[in-house]
Scaffold this active site. Structure first.
Site, PDB file in Angstrom:
ATOM      1  N   CYS A 119       0.779  -1.481  -0.063  1.00 50.83           N
ATOM      2  CA  CYS A 119       0.142  -0.034   0.063  1.00 50.83           C
ATOM      3  C   CYS A 119       0.795   1.225  -0.071  1.00 50.83           C
ATOM      4  CB  CYS A 119      -0.985  -0.274   1.013  1.00 50.83           C
ATOM      5  SG  CYS A 119      -1.875  -1.610   1.192  1.00 50.83           S
ATOM      6  N   HIS A 257      -3.090   6.637   2.791  1.00 40.54           N
ATOM      7  CA  HIS A 257      -3.639   5.555   2.231  1.00 40.54           C
ATOM      8  C   HIS A 257      -4.835   5.071   2.614  1.00 40.54           C
ATOM      9  CE1 HIS A 257      -4.194   1.368   1.012  1.00 40.54           C
ATOM     10  NE2 HIS A 257      -4.133   0.976   2.234  1.00 40.54           N
ATOM     11  N   ASN A 287     -10.360  -0.733   0.148  1.00 34.94           N
ATOM     12  CA  ASN A 287      -8.697  -0.570   0.096  1.00 34.94           C
ATOM     13  C   ASN A 287      -8.296  -0.991  -1.263  1.00 34.94           C
ATOM     14  OD1 ASN A 287      -5.930  -0.821   0.434  1.00 34.94           O
ATOM     15  ND2 ASN A 287      -6.350  -1.843   2.303  1.00 34.94           N
TER      16      ASN A 287
END
Ligand SMILES: CC(C)(COP(=O)(O)OP(=O)(O)OC[C@H]1O[C@@H](n2cnc3c(N)ncnc32)[C@H](O)[C@@H]1OP(=O)(O)O)[C@@H](O)C(=O)NCCC(=O)NCCS
Length: 332
Positions: A119, A257, A287
């Site tokens: 990420c 993020h 996500n």
């Protein structure tokens, strides 16, 4: 930890993002799992995510993001001499997803390389692009974050499958010593001894002494990752701002993020960054790992919050466990 004030000729000159069409709502998961919209929204802030079609892979989403960039900036591919693709879901281990994209874009004499930093990958790849430009090795680099995480989750595991979605984003960094600086400071750190809390297996069956299921699926101890994020990120983020004599209130825009809205709210609370200055993609896309920051930037462009001149902090974090920050002045 390495936190540096940058003195770079690299400038941001183009940007776009792309998400596949199919929408997975919370009710979709509730139709076959013991979960519900209220639980998901309350714990994560997620309302929906996108799912790549069966025939769409990371390179396809990356290509679509670059195509959208060429619609906005018609000559942006001229002179590109490197492609860096951040992904945890490459089409193949090799060739790199970047090489597949390079072939489709028909860019000659081009470095094509994947960056694996989960990420934090998009921000790490931007940092690598800055390094390549300042070393004089490359002049114009496309950085792409692209993920097809829906192909890697176990749809019988309600604690992970609801969290992840697909998408891609692309940005161009190029050498331009004449224009005002756009990349101002950077930081990166990895805590590898916590790697067993979030992983996707490849050919290894052990990680830090932990026996793994070798299934190519994504595994996460959500609670441990959450704890790590709140213990580590606010302090590291402050460290980056201190390095350039800034405070949270100097930031116009924060792009963390987008893993979990509650986590982002807590990070903002602990650092003094205002939620109204924070761009997120988690509500609409879940996500999306390396694609979450560009998808959030795209949201900011669309709703008019992100315009040229804004001082913004991009902050990726996740599998590794890794963090990567980049302070930039948006110029597009
Ligand atoms: C994944 C996450 C939302 C789970 O929330 P949590 O509050 O930690 O929940 P837990 O895993 O402790 O589970 C609590 C309960 O909810 C249940 N549960 C888990 N997923 C569920 C779901 N989708 N729907 C309903 N209940 C669920 C669990 O089974 C557990 O039930 P139990 O108490 O009967 O055992 C949260 O840990 C998280 O977001 N972590 C960070 C993840 C992240 O951001 N990762 C990426 C970083 S890059």
């Amino acid at each position: 930890m390495p936190t540096v004030q940058l003195n770079t000729t690299a400038r941001i000159t183009a940007f776009a993002a792309y998400a596949p069409e199919e929408v997975l709502t919370n009710d979709y998961f509730a139709s076959f799992l013991d979960t519900n919209d209220e639980w998901i929204v309350q714990r994560t802030g997620m309302k929906e995510r996108r799912k790549a079609a069966e025939h769409q892979y990371a390179s396809d989403l990356a290509f679509e993001a670059v195509m959208r960039m060429t619609e906005r900036y018609p000559s942006c591919l001229q002179g590109v001499d490197a492609i860096l693709v951040a992904t945890s879901t490459p089409d193949t281990f090799f060739p790199s997803t970047a090489a597949i994209v390079q072939a489709r874009l028909q860019l000659p004499d081009c470095l094509a390389l994947d960056i694996s930093n989960a990420c934090a990958g998009f921000v790490s790849a931007m940092q690598m692009a800055i390094g390549l430009i300042d070393a004089g090795m490359h002049q114009k680099v496309i950085v792409i974050g692209t993920e097809v995480l829906t192909k890697t989750v176990d749809y019988s595991d309600r604690s992970t499958c609801i969290l992840f979605g697909d998408g891609a984003g692309a940005i161009i960094l190029e050498s331009d010593p004449q224009s005002p600086a756009t990349c101002l400071a950077a930081s990166s750190v990895t805590t590898g001894d916590l790697s067993g809390t979030l992983y996707r297996t490849a050919v290894s069956c052990k990680l830090n002494g932990l026996d793994l299921t070798e299934d190519g699926k994504l595994h996460q101890n959500g609670r441990e990752v959450y704890k790590w994020a709140l213990q580590q990120i606010p302090a590291q983020l402050q460290h980056l701002l201190n390095k350039v004599d800034l405070t949270a209130s100097d930031l116009d825009i924060f792009v963390p993020h987008s893993a979990n809205l509650r986590m982002i709210e807590s990070i903002c609370d602990r650092t003094g960054i205002k939620m109204e200055h924070t761009l997120t993609s988690v509500q609409r896309y879940g996500n999306t790992s390396a694609a979450s920051i560009p998808l959030a930037i795209e949201e900011g462009i669309r709703d008019g919050r992100l315009v040229a001149g804004k001082l913004m902090l991009l902050y990726g974090f996740g599998g590794g466990l890794s963090q990567a920050g980049l302070l930039i002045r948006w110029t597009l």
